[in-house]
Design a protein around this motif. Sequence first.
Motif, PDB file in Angstrom:
ATOM      1  N   ALA A 121      28.421 -74.064 -56.865  1.00 61.47           N
ATOM      2  CA  ALA A 121      27.342 -73.137 -57.257  1.00 61.47           C
ATOM      3  C   ALA A 121      26.941 -73.311 -58.715  1.00 61.47           C
ATOM      4  N   GLY A 122      27.303 -74.447 -59.325  1.00 59.64           N
ATOM      5  CA  GLY A 122      26.903 -74.707 -60.715  1.00 59.64           C
ATOM      6  C   GLY A 122      27.831 -74.009 -61.697  1.00 59.64           C
ATOM      7  N   GLN A 123      27.331 -73.839 -62.886  1.00 58.06           N
ATOM      8  CA  GLN A 123      28.108 -73.154 -63.926  1.00 58.06           C
ATOM      9  C   GLN A 123      28.481 -71.747 -63.452  1.00 58.06           C
ATOM     10  N   ASP A 124      29.730 -71.340 -63.686  1.00 60.36           N
ATOM     11  CA  ASP A 124      30.152 -69.966 -63.358  1.00 60.36           C
ATOM     12  C   ASP A 124      29.485 -69.021 -64.354  1.00 60.36           C
ATOM     13  N   LEU A 125      28.601 -68.185 -63.833  1.00 60.77           N
ATOM     14  CA  LEU A 125      27.796 -67.330 -64.714  1.00 60.77           C
ATOM     15  C   LEU A 125      28.611 -66.195 -65.322  1.00 60.77           C
ATOM     16  N   THR A 126      29.795 -65.937 -64.796  1.00 62.78           N
ATOM     17  CA  THR A 126      30.615 -64.860 -65.376  1.00 62.78           C
ATOM     18  C   THR A 126      31.358 -65.344 -66.629  1.00 62.78           C
ATOM     19  N   GLU A 127      31.430 -66.652 -66.796  1.00 59.75           N
ATOM     20  CA  GLU A 127      32.246 -67.182 -67.900  1.00 59.75           C
ATOM     21  C   GLU A 127      31.699 -66.761 -69.265  1.00 59.75           C
ATOM     22  N   ARG A 128      30.397 -66.703 -69.373  1.00 54.29           N
ATOM     23  CA  ARG A 128      29.802 -66.358 -70.680  1.00 54.29           C
ATOM     24  C   ARG A 128      29.402 -64.885 -70.763  1.00 54.29           C
ATOM     25  N   TYR A 129      29.690 -64.143 -69.683  1.00 58.53           N
ATOM     26  CA  TYR A 129      29.278 -62.740 -69.656  1.00 58.53           C
ATOM     27  C   TYR A 129      29.830 -61.938 -70.854  1.00 58.53           C
ATOM     28  N   ALA A 181      26.209 -77.345 -76.898  1.00 58.37           N
ATOM     29  CA  ALA A 181      27.560 -77.836 -77.188  1.00 58.37           C
ATOM     30  C   ALA A 181      28.361 -77.941 -75.900  1.00 58.37           C
ATOM     31  N   SER A 182      28.183 -76.959 -75.015  1.00 58.08           N
ATOM     32  CA  SER A 182      28.898 -76.989 -73.740  1.00 58.08           C
ATOM     33  C   SER A 182      28.514 -78.247 -72.947  1.00 58.08           C
ATOM     34  N   LEU A 183      27.240 -78.585 -73.012  1.00 61.82           N
ATOM     35  CA  LEU A 183      26.794 -79.789 -72.282  1.00 61.82           C
ATOM     36  C   LEU A 183      27.363 -81.048 -72.926  1.00 61.82           C
ATOM     37  N   ALA A 241      18.858 -73.707 -59.310  1.00 59.37           N
ATOM     38  CA  ALA A 241      19.101 -72.355 -59.821  1.00 59.37           C
ATOM     39  C   ALA A 241      18.887 -72.235 -61.326  1.00 59.37           C
ATOM     40  N   PHE A 242      18.820 -73.361 -62.006  1.00 62.86           N
ATOM     41  CA  PHE A 242      18.603 -73.321 -63.464  1.00 62.86           C
ATOM     42  C   PHE A 242      17.418 -72.398 -63.808  1.00 62.86           C
ATOM     43  N   GLY A 243      16.310 -72.634 -63.114  1.00 66.00           N
ATOM     44  CA  GLY A 243      15.075 -71.897 -63.403  1.00 66.00           C
ATOM     45  C   GLY A 243      15.260 -70.402 -63.243  1.00 66.00           C
TER      46      GLY A 243
HETATM   47  C1  LHQ Z   1      29.315 -67.178 -58.461  1.00 68.37           C
HETATM   48  C2  LHQ Z   1      28.347 -68.178 -58.729  1.00 68.37           C
HETATM   49  C3  LHQ Z   1      28.193 -68.630 -60.041  1.00 68.37           C
HETATM   50  C4  LHQ Z   1      29.878 -67.164 -60.666  1.00 68.37           C
HETATM   51  C5  LHQ Z   1      28.279 -67.723 -56.628  1.00 68.37           C
HETATM   52  N1  LHQ Z   1      28.969 -68.110 -60.981  1.00 68.37           N
HETATM   53  N2  LHQ Z   1      30.060 -66.684 -59.423  1.00 68.37           N
HETATM   54  C6  LHQ Z   1      24.328 -73.584 -67.081  1.00 68.37           C
HETATM   55  C7  LHQ Z   1      24.930 -73.058 -68.278  1.00 68.37           C
HETATM   56  C8  LHQ Z   1      25.669 -73.815 -69.169  1.00 68.37           C
HETATM   57  C9  LHQ Z   1      25.864 -75.054 -69.190  1.00 68.37           C
HETATM   58  C10 LHQ Z   1      25.725 -75.942 -68.138  1.00 68.37           C
HETATM   59  O1  LHQ Z   1      24.852 -75.854 -67.116  1.00 68.37           O
HETATM   60  C11 LHQ Z   1      24.337 -74.793 -66.579  1.00 68.37           C
HETATM   61  C12 LHQ Z   1      23.661 -75.169 -65.380  1.00 68.37           C
HETATM   62  C13 LHQ Z   1      23.806 -74.304 -64.191  1.00 68.37           C
HETATM   63  O2  LHQ Z   1      24.571 -74.611 -63.331  1.00 68.37           O
HETATM   64  S1  LHQ Z   1      22.788 -72.939 -64.189  1.00 68.37           S
HETATM   65  C14 LHQ Z   1      22.920 -72.381 -62.554  1.00 68.37           C
HETATM   66  C15 LHQ Z   1      24.158 -71.548 -62.304  1.00 68.37           C
HETATM   67  N3  LHQ Z   1      24.239 -71.189 -60.910  1.00 68.37           N
HETATM   68  C16 LHQ Z   1      23.509 -70.204 -60.365  1.00 68.37           C
HETATM   69  O3  LHQ Z   1      22.664 -69.592 -60.980  1.00 68.37           O
HETATM   70  C17 LHQ Z   1      23.817 -69.867 -58.932  1.00 68.37           C
HETATM   71  C18 LHQ Z   1      24.244 -68.434 -58.801  1.00 68.37           C
HETATM   72  N4  LHQ Z   1      24.596 -68.134 -57.435  1.00 68.37           N
HETATM   73  C19 LHQ Z   1      23.712 -67.821 -56.484  1.00 68.37           C
HETATM   74  O4  LHQ Z   1      22.520 -67.753 -56.708  1.00 68.37           O
HETATM   75  C20 LHQ Z   1      24.247 -67.544 -55.111  1.00 68.37           C
HETATM   76  O5  LHQ Z   1      25.588 -67.223 -55.212  1.00 68.37           O
HETATM   77  C21 LHQ Z   1      24.085 -68.747 -54.165  1.00 68.37           C
HETATM   78  C22 LHQ Z   1      22.603 -68.902 -53.807  1.00 68.37           C
HETATM   79  C23 LHQ Z   1      24.621 -70.038 -54.795  1.00 68.37           C
HETATM   80  C24 LHQ Z   1      24.876 -68.503 -52.880  1.00 68.37           C
HETATM   81  O6  LHQ Z   1      24.474 -67.267 -52.317  1.00 68.37           O
HETATM   82  P1  LHQ Z   1      25.324 -66.636 -51.121  1.00 68.37           P
HETATM   83  O7  LHQ Z   1      25.542 -67.666 -50.085  1.00 68.37           O
HETATM   84  O8  LHQ Z   1      24.624 -65.377 -50.728  1.00 68.37           O
HETATM   85  O9  LHQ Z   1      26.761 -66.310 -51.739  1.00 68.37           O
HETATM   86  P2  LHQ Z   1      27.136 -65.171 -52.778  1.00 68.37           P
HETATM   87  O10 LHQ Z   1      26.059 -64.981 -53.782  1.00 68.37           O
HETATM   88  O11 LHQ Z   1      27.619 -63.981 -52.036  1.00 68.37           O
HETATM   89  O12 LHQ Z   1      28.363 -65.882 -53.538  1.00 68.37           O
HETATM   90  C25 LHQ Z   1      29.709 -65.791 -53.070  1.00 68.37           C
HETATM   91  C26 LHQ Z   1      30.569 -65.426 -54.241  1.00 68.37           C
HETATM   92  O13 LHQ Z   1      30.492 -66.482 -55.208  1.00 68.37           O
HETATM   93  C27 LHQ Z   1      30.072 -64.172 -54.945  1.00 68.37           C
HETATM   94  O14 LHQ Z   1      31.190 -63.494 -55.453  1.00 68.37           O
HETATM   95  P3  LHQ Z   1      31.686 -62.114 -54.723  1.00 68.37           P
HETATM   96  O15 LHQ Z   1      32.855 -61.683 -55.527  1.00 68.37           O
HETATM   97  O16 LHQ Z   1      30.538 -61.181 -54.759  1.00 68.37           O
HETATM   98  O17 LHQ Z   1      32.036 -62.537 -53.315  1.00 68.37           O
HETATM   99  C28 LHQ Z   1      29.273 -64.723 -56.106  1.00 68.37           C
HETATM  100  O18 LHQ Z   1      29.200 -63.853 -57.212  1.00 68.37           O
HETATM  101  C29 LHQ Z   1      30.070 -65.961 -56.458  1.00 68.37           C
HETATM  102  N5  LHQ Z   1      29.242 -66.943 -57.156  1.00 68.37           N
HETATM  103  N6  LHQ Z   1      27.729 -68.478 -57.575  1.00 68.37           N
HETATM  104  N7  LHQ Z   1      27.329 -69.595 -60.378  1.00 68.37           N
END
Ligand code: LHQ
Length: 259
Positions: free
Chosen positions: A63-71, A84-86, A137-139
């Motif tokens: 699911a990419g970067q864990d968004l809770t890490e920087r919360y 810097a993280s990149l 999801a970046f956007g």
């Molecule tokens: C998560 C995540 C997540 C933490 C699911 N973090 N917990 C950014 C910053 C810095 C440097 C480097 O690069 C980046 C680039 C990136 O990667 S930015 C993009 C980061 N990723 C996202 O924005 C994706 C966020 N997640 C979602 O939109 C959804 O979870 C998706 C569409 C991936 C999946 O949806 P569902 O199938 O409905 O699953 P869910 O949302 O219920 O997720 C399951 C669990 O996983 C849930 O936790 P919980 O405790 O409620 O069961 C989520 O919170 C957790 N999770 N992605 N990125």
Amino acid sequence: MAPFEHIRLTRDGAIARLTLNRPARLNALIRPMQAELSAALDLLEAEPPQVLILTGEGRGFCAGQDLTERYPQIAAGEAVHLGASLTQTYNPLIRRLNALPCVIIAAVNGVAAGAGIGLALTADIILAAREARFLMAFGKVGLGPDAGVSWALPERIGSRRALALALTGGGIDAQTALDWGLVWALHDAGELAAATQELALVLVAGSAQAQRAAKQLLREKAPSLEAALARESACQDALGHTDFYRDAVLAFAAPKPAR
Ligand code: LHQ
């Protein structure tokens, strides 16, 4: 192979398997996991397999970067330094995966979002479960593409499609990913691991040197036809000296006993 907490690295002969292992968070990336990936790359670089399978545990790929890490930092009003993280973690991982001489198969078992797409794009061949999704999801969180996605995604699906996905923060399902050439084949979720292993076995029966050469020739695109022809000649010259080529020609072309 090595005891890790957030990933698994196993090896069976010439096939290595690297599994992202934070299924409760859809294998979202956190710093300790990135450190483990870096240690896994040390092992893979020291002793490269012929085929590396990259996959995720549970119902997600990554699911990419864990968004809770920087919360905590953001909630406290502190500045975050994503650049810097990149440069310190993501870029070296992507660079090192891309530089591995082995064939990489990504078995995208579920959602790949943000930097998770970047990981999948380090693969030479992407197989996916029919339920998989590729989400830019970046956007959605106000970021641009990173983890090599801005370079590798347009190369696979075309710049207009990649840009539309980046602008909207949208995603595509597995069937669209197949139709657009991002994915090589789709499989039922329960059959993805077996299909991936089957493909890996086909690959390890081939010439590792020829696969390395094909990877270099096709991934590092030559700037002109002349440059490509020169590189192909140099490659074939080296491959013509391999046991694999000699044995294949002898087996195919040896005179057959008269029938
Ligand atoms: C998560 C995540 C997540 C933490 C699911 N973090 N917990 C950014 C910053 C810095 C440097 C480097 O690069 C980046 C680039 C990136 O990667 S930015 C993009 C980061 N990723 C996202 O924005 C994706 C966020 N997640 C979602 O939109 C959804 O979870 C998706 C569409 C991936 C999946 O949806 P569902 O199938 O409905 O699953 P869910 O949302 O219920 O997720 C399951 C669990 O996983 C849930 O936790 P919980 O405790 O409620 O069961 C989520 O919170 C957790 N999770 N992605 N990125």
